[in-house]
Design an enzyme around this catalytic site. Structure first.
Site, PDB file in Angstrom:
ATOM      1  N   HIS A 168       1.180  -1.169  -0.116  1.00 50.08           N
ATOM      2  CA  HIS A 168      -0.040  -0.285   0.044  1.00 50.08           C
ATOM      3  C   HIS A 168       0.651   1.217   0.035  1.00 50.08           C
ATOM      4  O   HIS A 168       1.994   0.875   0.537  1.00 50.08           O
ATOM      5  CB  HIS A 168      -0.958   0.123   1.472  1.00 50.08           C
ATOM      6  CG  HIS A 168      -1.825   0.936   1.193  1.00 50.08           C
ATOM      7  ND1 HIS A 168      -1.741   2.450   1.217  1.00 50.08           N
ATOM      8  CD2 HIS A 168      -3.613   1.150   0.767  1.00 50.08           C
ATOM      9  CE1 HIS A 168      -2.671   2.827   1.223  1.00 50.08           C
ATOM     10  NE2 HIS A 168      -4.215   1.826   1.004  1.00 50.08           N
ATOM     11  N   TYR A 190      -8.530  10.006   3.784  1.00 50.59           N
ATOM     12  CA  TYR A 190      -8.369  11.164   5.131  1.00 50.59           C
ATOM     13  C   TYR A 190      -9.698  12.032   4.979  1.00 50.59           C
ATOM     14  O   TYR A 190      -9.136  12.311   3.627  1.00 50.59           O
ATOM     15  CB  TYR A 190      -7.627  11.533   5.297  1.00 50.59           C
ATOM     16  CG  TYR A 190      -6.359  10.397   6.390  1.00 50.59           C
ATOM     17  CD1 TYR A 190      -6.493   9.427   6.944  1.00 50.59           C
ATOM     18  CD2 TYR A 190      -5.340  10.768   5.485  1.00 50.59           C
ATOM     19  CE1 TYR A 190      -5.612   8.718   7.665  1.00 50.59           C
ATOM     20  CE2 TYR A 190      -4.097   9.585   5.853  1.00 50.59           C
ATOM     21  CZ  TYR A 190      -4.065   8.480   7.041  1.00 50.59           C
ATOM     22  OH  TYR A 190      -3.345   7.609   7.847  1.00 50.59           O
ATOM     23  N   PRO A 242      -3.694   7.187  17.509  1.00 48.05           N
ATOM     24  CA  PRO A 242      -4.011   5.495  16.229  1.00 48.05           C
ATOM     25  C   PRO A 242      -3.773   6.605  14.634  1.00 48.05           C
ATOM     26  O   PRO A 242      -3.163   6.589  13.899  1.00 48.05           O
ATOM     27  CB  PRO A 242      -5.242   4.575  16.029  1.00 48.05           C
ATOM     28  CG  PRO A 242      -5.954   5.381  16.933  1.00 48.05           C
ATOM     29  CD  PRO A 242      -5.315   6.501  17.546  1.00 48.05           C
ATOM     30  N   LYS A 291       1.624   3.918  14.050  1.00 53.45           N
ATOM     31  CA  LYS A 291       2.607   3.623  14.154  1.00 53.45           C
ATOM     32  C   LYS A 291       2.898   3.170  15.078  1.00 53.45           C
ATOM     33  O   LYS A 291       4.333   2.384  16.007  1.00 53.45           O
ATOM     34  CB  LYS A 291       3.486   5.477  14.952  1.00 53.45           C
ATOM     35  CG  LYS A 291       3.565   6.516  14.071  1.00 53.45           C
ATOM     36  CD  LYS A 291       4.647   5.808  12.805  1.00 53.45           C
ATOM     37  CE  LYS A 291       4.924   7.555  11.833  1.00 53.45           C
ATOM     38  NZ  LYS A 291       4.971   6.661  10.610  1.00 53.45           N
ATOM     39  N   TYR A 306       5.426   9.341   7.577  1.00 50.93           N
ATOM     40  CA  TYR A 306       4.559   8.447   7.168  1.00 50.93           C
ATOM     41  C   TYR A 306       4.571   7.004   7.204  1.00 50.93           C
ATOM     42  O   TYR A 306       4.153   6.323   8.128  1.00 50.93           O
ATOM     43  CB  TYR A 306       3.596   9.033   6.056  1.00 50.93           C
ATOM     44  CG  TYR A 306       2.330   8.180   6.499  1.00 50.93           C
ATOM     45  CD1 TYR A 306       1.270   8.607   7.417  1.00 50.93           C
ATOM     46  CD2 TYR A 306       1.756   7.686   5.208  1.00 50.93           C
ATOM     47  CE1 TYR A 306       0.447   7.640   7.228  1.00 50.93           C
ATOM     48  CE2 TYR A 306       0.637   6.938   5.238  1.00 50.93           C
ATOM     49  CZ  TYR A 306      -0.606   7.124   5.719  1.00 50.93           C
ATOM     50  OH  TYR A 306      -1.512   6.983   6.239  1.00 50.93           O
TER      51      TYR A 306
END
Ligand code: APR
Length: 405
Positions: free
Chosen positions: A83, A213, A305, A309, A402
């Site tokens: 991904h 998002y 969350p 991580k 990220y």
């Protein structure tokens, strides 16, 4: 355990006692066992429970490399999905960020549900003769400031047991016995992001080929693939409202609105298998070592969350701790143990910083974006998103943080 119970307690021992069989404890257990260290895992829950508990699912490239290095990545390579894209949906339209082709060398996540990872790690550990006790709750870690610490437990049949060790690894999460047993010198640095999520697990295929998002006046909504048939959704939620307050129909309608399905395509609906409330709080315990007791994973630090991580840090810390414990027990070299806390804290604070940035990027102020202070907050968020949409350097920075740990 009282003094008289203590003297009647069963006695067991191992060189290293690992509390908890989540990702941190299981990676640590596997690595110690492979290095020939006498260790045992004590886990409060049953095997079925730890193997079916749905949690996180995004593994960073470094996590894949650690699992590869120790021959623990078979399942991940067989069943994990690659991904590398996230899609932001805002009042100004949507934009996609192909973070997998940005940053240093272009790196992608693996999407692999945590219960699959835990199952793989457990199968591997037991298949090689590793010792684990399920349904065995650690009550306290005692005498960690000396060289002979011990853990008091309640066995499945209720009998108290005293486990002696050279070292204890607290991998038993935020409410575990390791945290409860910290000496007064330990500091817990806590922060509340002031945001709550309703986490949903839907029996429905993913609706987009990216992490979604959505930033909306009424709050954040998130979309994260898990498998071909199961998808995780999140809704920013008013703190204090129970998870079952809304019927399924209303939840899907709200997800549609916030994800702007009318503009960008419908969401695949399905039965909601699970609902959970997550207050986005975080903390860091400093230091991570207290004599012979070492903390790793959620026991060491809790992350909101938003940037996925937690599991990745847990695996990284477990590898560092396994190396340091092995050096100490096989060669008497304790330099790695001395370095462990500082090394991990550097990674933890960096992850906390980026997670805090993501959290501010994605959410409206808890009461909505209406009053003057919140308007300021919303304007900053729009500006931040505009920069992320247009600045290549900002995108590179995002990609590196990220996927990085
Ligand atoms: N005694 C024994 N076991 C315990 C005790 C106890 N007193 N308390 C908790 N446990 C067990 C839990 O049942 C659980 O299996 O410790 C384990 C901790 O596992 P996780 O919560 O998965 O924590 P960790 O291994 O640190 O993994 C961290 O996984 O899901 C994510 O949010 C989590 O991202 C974080 C990552």
């Amino acid at each position: 355990m009282t003094e008289s119970q203590n003297s009647r307690a069963l006695r067991e021992s191992a060189d290293v006692i690992v509390l908890g069989a989540g990702p941190a404890g299981l990676v640590l257990g596997n690595l110690l066992h492979a290095a020939g260290i006498d260790c045992v895992l004590l886990e409060r829950a049953s095997r079925t429970h730890v193997q079916t508990r749905a949690r996180a699912g995004f593994l960073a490239p470094n996590t894949g490399r650690i699992l590869d290095r120790h021959g623990l990545a078979d399942g991940l390579h067989r069943r994990g999905l690659r991904h590398g894209t996230c899609e932001f949906r805002t009042e100004d339209g949507r934009f996609r960020l192909d973070y997998g082709s940005l940053g240093q060398g272009g790196q992608q996540h693996h999407v692999y549900p945590q219960q699959n990872l835990v199952t793989d790690l457990l199968t591997h550990y037991l298949g090689r003769g590793g010792r684990i006790r399920f349904q065995t709750e650690a009550l306290a870690v005692r005498e960690a400031d000396g060289t002979r610490p011990y853990v008091t437990t309640r066995e499945p049949d209720g009998r108290p047991t005293r486990w002696s060790a050279r070292y204890v690894a607290g991998c038993d999460g935020r409410h575990g016995a390791a945290r409860r047993s910290l000496p007064p010198g330990a500091v817990r640095r806590h922060h509340d992001h002031g945001v709550t999520w309703l986490g949903l697990l839907a029996e429905a295929p993913p609706s987009l080929d990216a992490v979604g998002y959505a930033i909306h006046d009424r709050g954040f909504a998130g979309h994260m693939a898990r498998t071909a048939d199961v998808t995780r959704y999140y809704l920013q939620w008013q703190r204090g409202i129970p998870a079952d307050a809304w019927p399924e129909q209303r939840i899907w309608d709200e997800l549609d609105d916030r994800m702007r399905a009318a503009d960008h395509g419908p969401l695949h609906r399905g039965t909601l298998l699970e609902r959970g409330i997550f207050d986005l709080t975080c903390d860091v315990i400093e230091p991570l070592r207290h004599g012979s007791l070492f903390l790793a994973g959620d026991a060491a630090s809790l992350l909101a969350p938003a940037a996925a991580k937690g599991t990745n840090l847990a695996v990284l810390e477990a590898e560092l701790l396994a190396g340091a414990l092995t050096d100490a027990l096989t060669r008497g070299d304790t330099a790695g143990l001395d370095r462990y806390s500082d090394q991990c804290l550097a990674h933890i604070w960096r992850a906390q910083e980026f997670t805090g940035w993501m959290t501010r990027l994605l959410h409206t102020a808890p009461g909505g974006d209406q009053d003057a202070g919140s308007f300021f907050h919303a304007a900053l968020r729009r500006s931040r998103l505009a920069s992320l949409r247009t600045s290549r350097i900002h995108q590179e920075w995002f990609a590196e943080n990220y996927v990085g740990v």
